[in-house]
Design an enzyme around this catalytic site. Structure first.
Site, PDB file in Angstrom:
ATOM      1  N   VAL E 118     -13.541   0.145  58.654  1.00  0.00           N
ATOM      2  CA  VAL E 118     -13.021  -0.959  59.569  1.00  0.00           C
ATOM      3  C   VAL E 118     -11.768  -0.915  58.625  1.00  0.00           C
ATOM      4  CG1 VAL E 118     -13.235  -2.926  60.624  1.00  0.00           C
ATOM      5  CG2 VAL E 118     -14.894  -1.382  60.674  1.00  0.00           C
ATOM      6  N   CYS E 119     -11.937  -2.344  57.390  1.00  0.00           N
ATOM      7  CA  CYS E 119     -11.187  -2.796  56.958  1.00  0.00           C
ATOM      8  C   CYS E 119      -9.375  -1.631  56.343  1.00  0.00           C
ATOM      9  CB  CYS E 119     -10.906  -3.238  55.566  1.00  0.00           C
ATOM     10  SG  CYS E 119     -12.350  -4.402  55.882  1.00  0.00           S
ATOM     11  N   LEU E 120      -9.889  -0.316  56.348  1.00  0.00           N
ATOM     12  CA  LEU E 120      -8.740   0.715  56.190  1.00  0.00           C
ATOM     13  C   LEU E 120      -8.418   1.283  57.483  1.00  0.00           C
ATOM     14  CD1 LEU E 120      -7.165   2.900  54.288  1.00  0.00           C
ATOM     15  CD2 LEU E 120      -9.185   3.851  54.453  1.00  0.00           C
TER      16      LEU E 120
END
Lengths: 211, 211, 211, 211, 211, 211, 211, 211
Positions: E118-120
């Protein structure tokens, strides 16, 4: 050599001790996946309900980083003693905790702690030293990694604590499916021994529900 | 090369297809522990509710060894079409299923099947061939072992299906925590992204609940 | 991008090629347990029978350390061509083998070789280069370790060979349980998709055998 | 899509490049056990001898912590060019190395580097960019852990480098056991494909040595 | 096919983006051990210092359960822009973040996010769609388990993002040990590529410190 | 409780027994990679040479499928008694074997067998029952899988056999690097404790060979 | 300390107890692959035939979700007592089962149960407490995961039960290949110790069948 | 059976022995990742500081391939005795080492050695034989692989040495968070029990630092 027939516990002589299952410290558990560990802890918690065992909860530093006891456990046992330790790492170093255990009148202790090597091991080994028969529920106790779990179990065994799983505990307490706790145990398996639960669902679908 | 910015799905253009999560066939899943797999499947199911996606269920041979759809999924979607296939292994070979998908008007399909290599792979590759953008939710789809999962993902990628996790799906749909589905997504994370749920509990305990 | 709908194989356009499953070389397989690997190989072999596919066997140096083709495979296909290669490592370098494949008239090849990286990879990549659609059955092909399996699959994918499992093959060929091969496929699953087989046993015990 | 039939290498068009297998840096390899990795590296080294390939060695900072090239490799190729790089991390950034490769007149490069993600990946991707056909021998190249190996292979594939194992290389070069290198290849397998070597021993014991 | 020689990044054309490495969310990382993951993240952070790259930090909901950016990162970059997103899950959905990236004037982005899937993944795929060359540092990005890491990498590759490790990044930037950043890179390896660090210690002990 | 100080073995009171390391049966070993297992077995074999221990070899059915003792072991000990058992599974059931052991006059037995659970376990437990101090070299004894190794070790411990590794044996015999066997032990480590061997190479390269 | 020489079992003093290998409950086994576990169970079952041991089967709730005993076991022992327990979880709590064991006149019990921690552990520990020598066949008994297997074995050891594998049992009973059960044991190995079976095939192919 | 309550160690009766954590030999450790192992070793080292334990360091052949003691440990204890052994493999075979231990006046020894099977096991078993209570810190002691760790722990247990982790040691010494070493222990956890450290950071961020 231990004699299982003479020593096995029952709903009439065992107590359940749940130590430090707090939402902060549970982050340290890496030997089971989060879903698996929580399921194990809740299953063990429900065993106390199904067999009407005396249950004692304990926690440390709830207002600090350790966080509160996970809400499902608290909600299960609104009346149980919750020993909030002011500083002792081992629950057994807390006199109030020991007194609560003694007050149950039970000599067989089913214990789990959020970390096998510390939160479970210390009080379990102390309780064994104090003459209790102690059962450490390893899959409702976590560890940093599998090697840590393995070493902690070795140490527990050296000190006379018997390693068990929540399923072993439930089966040993149920003992016979004709005992009246069978419905509760069946529900427990349906919810937490999930492959068995699916067998039940399959069976009920086919037979219209009568087992 | 795919262009994520142009293609990402939203609650307004995606549909959720849940295939063959039946209590019999789920016994075949060995690449996730039973507790972890069930948690993943239920999390994906709840995503449909949180974002009000069109949802289609399908099953095969419920009265045979495959067993009924797991009750939690059925209970979530009492109104959803449940395509009970009379024999087709691939849901996409069932005209009623394809028609139900078309009836949603959505062109982006979030799909999971109880086995990644068969129940997900066949309809997912067919849907991609039919021009849909297809996302295969791998952790809500099981496999015999990790090698099988790995090969099935390779095949899906060769056919243009994007592998995702239920968490990716939830995050892509939520997109911004200021969107109105935030409460539902937060609850979903609390229940199924368990370490995150414990962070929330910790935080609420300290702040008195106001996030 | 591949189009699954247009390309999927059927019992009328596919052939099955089983290469070098000899009792000597099978000792090299360490990515599956011996019981699991043999079960996978036999399952794939039986698929040829169930769907009446043209089957070609091949071996190398049977009288040397490689040993004879495992007896179960040979016994299944007493009439099938067995191409005993005088020296070629890749079966596709043997003209007799290629001729036998061409003689089947089939353009879709389901192939397994005792080692994924050599016995399967070389002829599979050559067949793909020759214009065939090639499916490599990875779980009926072995490897030194999981890393070798993983790298061999990467190479196959780069050369256009599709990785599948024996279960994918069976399901793709069966396609619909109302097709007349259903009994054979059911028996195959009973014997080799063992958890599914047990579901069937359970079901038959309850229903008196009528599915 | 790659065409294997047109591209496969032979002893007449390939060169072998062995980069940075130095006794210091080899300590970084944790994705294979030390005995397994060394066996793989030596097996690849011997392939150059068996098939009389042009071989180029390279190293960096031998007098520093990286240490000397492992003695077995050096001893195998006393005449081979050893490019001792004064500082370049990628061997391909060293003009002398590139010149040595060009001097071989070969366009197909079989390469291994002590670490897959750096020592192999950089020059392999550069060689591919320069128009060579490049084969990265992954099991004679090490990594910090399996995840690193896996990601490095992904990157190599994105840049057109084909992942292979030393066994794939040997088999592709030998191609037919009737070719005159068979004795050397047999000896190589005896020493490094150890389970196969034991099959040979078994066979020779029974037949008195004539294969 | 990508051309590495033309595309490789340098300290003059790359920027470093570190997303959501906050003490709450980092609890979700289970594919690396805590000590290993933190070491990877700090190593990547230090690369920005050694090569004087433009660095941008971002976080979400620091005052909520996600917690603050880990103090070591903040302390490294007291002057760097810290984009505290008011709600966007993908950093690239935040205009201020995109503006900060554009303000660096760099077109090659080295990115890590606390969760790979998600965050990357989201901002990396968006940046690639916007025409940047994007490198995802997978070992400084975490995941729920190895399967999640593996699927996220597959998705990144499908969208043109190159998976790398922090070591690959450092080596690609250093390129030649005669470049003036060598001392910083050496120190970085000493602290985070620990087996290499021990080689250096050994060597210095023997040679009195002069390499 | 065992007393290590009183019981540790030396080159003057120990004998080395190597049982059934035959090229056929060695195919059953799957808990170590082939290269690792062979390296362990040869290392243990060489220990007998370095410390001039009495060595006894045994085999069963060499002319049948079990195959001949691996040639390296035989070549090391051309003079050692080789007890070729006519049928006994446990070497200790063979009177000639027991007599050979007694003839050594040694009471401390260092034993390895090609399979830990059978070839090692049976004679090791019998020797312990006969009053010998027995050390089972687990990493030079193989198993079907890690679980089998683990259970076999449990059983050995229950019967008073001490589990060791070849490295433990070498270190216990060498005891002090000033003892005259140091050169042989150093060479052994160089060849089989490969990371240590590389440290030696590094050191010698720097110091010109004088340690 | 146990004395193996005095205690080892033989076909004249041992009985075989197979508990709860039912097609429902077998779905709970996740520490062995389905093919491997079934092979182990059948191998153990056949041991009873080969050595003509008294065999007792038991099951619980066959008409419920637990399902029928797997058909291969039932078919092997049409005459054996099958104790269908009306509710007792531990077979040893069923008087009929204990009576059947006593009726065999054997004091050495080879036992397996579908789950190591419950179905095997409880009766095994009780039998040991009742003075029997008990051997728990761990690889023909399943578990939820490897940690559960490991803990259950620890508990069995604490209570004097010896962990063994089916192969250990077969080898201990066969003892000498010149005993008349050799043909049966050879056939058993051919079918279930598959790598050994292939050695036999190889050997027979070369020698024309005479071993 | 051991009695934990009577035997547990405290800062007033324990000593800390750190053996052979040298930059060369540490390359042999493959059962923990480099970052994890170093973190464990440093954590154990710091425990000596926090609780003001007598600390003894030892090394062997620092000027040879073994390399110097890692600098962080040396820097922590500039005043501690460093027993540089001239040749003894077991530190306990060195009289100066034993004398240093005796000089501490402590009878409870917390020991770690760079390899569990040799550097820790030998002196630990000797110290136990000499009447000390010995605790082996397994996660600050390395091994070739997990199987070696597991066997070494078995041997230690057989000889009366208790396996612990650095966290167990710290918790046993701290015992109560109201003891004055709490700040030091808290800092230790912040730096090496990293997930716990992040909980602390989170908590301090929310509460402004007052715990």
């Amino acid at each position: 050599m231990r004699n299982y027939t003479q020593s096995r516990f029952s709903k009439d002589d065992a107590a359940l001790l749940l130590i430090d299952h707090q939402s902060g410290i549970m982050q340290l558990v890496h030997d089971y996946s989060p879903a698996e560990f929580r399921s194990n802890v809740l299953a063990l918690g429900k065993i106390g309900k199904v067999f009407d065992l005396p249950v004692i909860l304990s926690s440390s530093y709830e207002t600090g980083p350790n966080g509160p006891i996970i809400p499902e456990l608290l909600a299960m046992y609104p009346q149980a003693p919750v020993i909030r330790r002011p500083g002792q790492i081992s629950a057994w170093d807390n006199e109030e905790f020991v007194a609560a255990v003694e007050a149950t009148g039970r000599r067989k202790l089913i214990m789990a702690g959020v970390t096998t090597d510390v939160c479970l091991a210390f009080p379990a080994m102390q309780a064994a030293a104090a003459g209790y028969e102690v059962y450490g529920v390893i899959d409702a106790s976590g560890a940093h990694d599998f090697a840590t779990q393995s070493m902690a179990v070795q140490r527990l065994v050296m000190h006379g604590v018997t390693p068990v799983t929540w399923l072993m505990v439930a089966a040993e307490l149920q003992r016979d499916w004709r005992n009246k706790t069978a419905e509760g145990t069946g529900k427990l398996f349906h919810e937490h021994l999930l492959n068995y639960g699916m067998l039940i669902d399959n069976h009920m679908a086919l037979t219209g529900g009568q087992q």
